[in-house]
Scaffold this active site. Sequence first.
Site, PDB file in Angstrom:
ATOM      1  N   SER A 126      32.879 -18.272  39.285  1.00 41.18           N
ATOM      2  CA  SER A 126      33.134 -18.017  37.860  1.00 41.18           C
ATOM      3  C   SER A 126      34.623 -17.716  37.636  1.00 41.18           C
ATOM      4  O   SER A 126      35.452 -18.607  37.805  1.00 41.18           O
ATOM      5  CB  SER A 126      32.224 -16.896  37.357  1.00 41.18           C
ATOM      6  OG  SER A 126      32.232 -16.822  35.959  1.00 41.18           O
ATOM      7  N   HIS A 162      29.449 -22.780  35.101  1.00 44.49           N
ATOM      8  CA  HIS A 162      28.136 -22.645  34.456  1.00 44.49           C
ATOM      9  C   HIS A 162      27.946 -23.768  33.430  1.00 44.49           C
ATOM     10  O   HIS A 162      27.554 -23.538  32.284  1.00 44.49           O
ATOM     11  CB  HIS A 162      27.995 -21.262  33.810  1.00 44.49           C
ATOM     12  CG  HIS A 162      28.300 -20.140  34.753  1.00 44.49           C
ATOM     13  ND1 HIS A 162      27.649 -19.981  35.960  1.00 44.49           N
ATOM     14  CD2 HIS A 162      29.218 -19.137  34.696  1.00 44.49           C
ATOM     15  CE1 HIS A 162      28.139 -18.921  36.587  1.00 44.49           C
ATOM     16  NE2 HIS A 162      29.097 -18.397  35.847  1.00 44.49           N
TER      17      HIS A 162
END
Length: 235
Positions: A126, A162
């Site tokens: 991330s 994501h």
Amino acid sequence: MSQIFAVSGVLGDGAKTRGLLSYAVALAGVDRPARFCFIPTAQGDHPGAVQWFKAAFGNDPAVEPSVLTLFTEPNVPDVRKHLLTQDVLWVGGGSVVNMMAVWRAHGLPEILHECWQNGVVMAGESAGSLCWHIGGPTDSFSSSLDAFSNGLGWLPWSNGVHDDLGDQPRRTAYRALVGSGALPGGYATEDGVGLHYVDGELKEAVAVLPGKRAWKVDADGNGGHRETEIVPKLI
């Protein structure tokens, strides 16, 4: 050889994300327990993040784990010396904007670059994926997804994490930001997918979940985007 492993972790499934961490350890290619340092700056060095890492790797014979925290001061006497002795650095998720500000205040970008050039595997999920690139969409500024373009830029592309189909707004936001020119073209990963770069070039994508994909996304010159599917190797 310089290596970066940029990952979209599996949200809500620490066991699957751990498989990606284990892959990063394997990239070090050492015949002893790998010195593996977790850097949770993006979560403000939250004790819960530190505990998760210790629980995941504290009893793993393949790993000699450590954690670098910077709040309220570095937890090691010589940050550069500590990081240069590692085989793998794993940067956790959280606020990429806050993380980069803290890193720059402590001189981390220069130290990390030296580690990268000296063969330490640079990895993360991330925020820990975006940081190696020019940037990507982030909710670090507000509840909306805005362009972050102040990353380390060792990889001359943007990055979307994501990037799953369905109700994940990051996928749409990333393509809109690339199409508008707010971000340069780059690579996106769905949950459970990691991008392995060697000497600044993408070597392959890998995944811990079947059916997941990576994507090459570029502007089409007309305000939109074009994308190319990258099928990862299942690990």
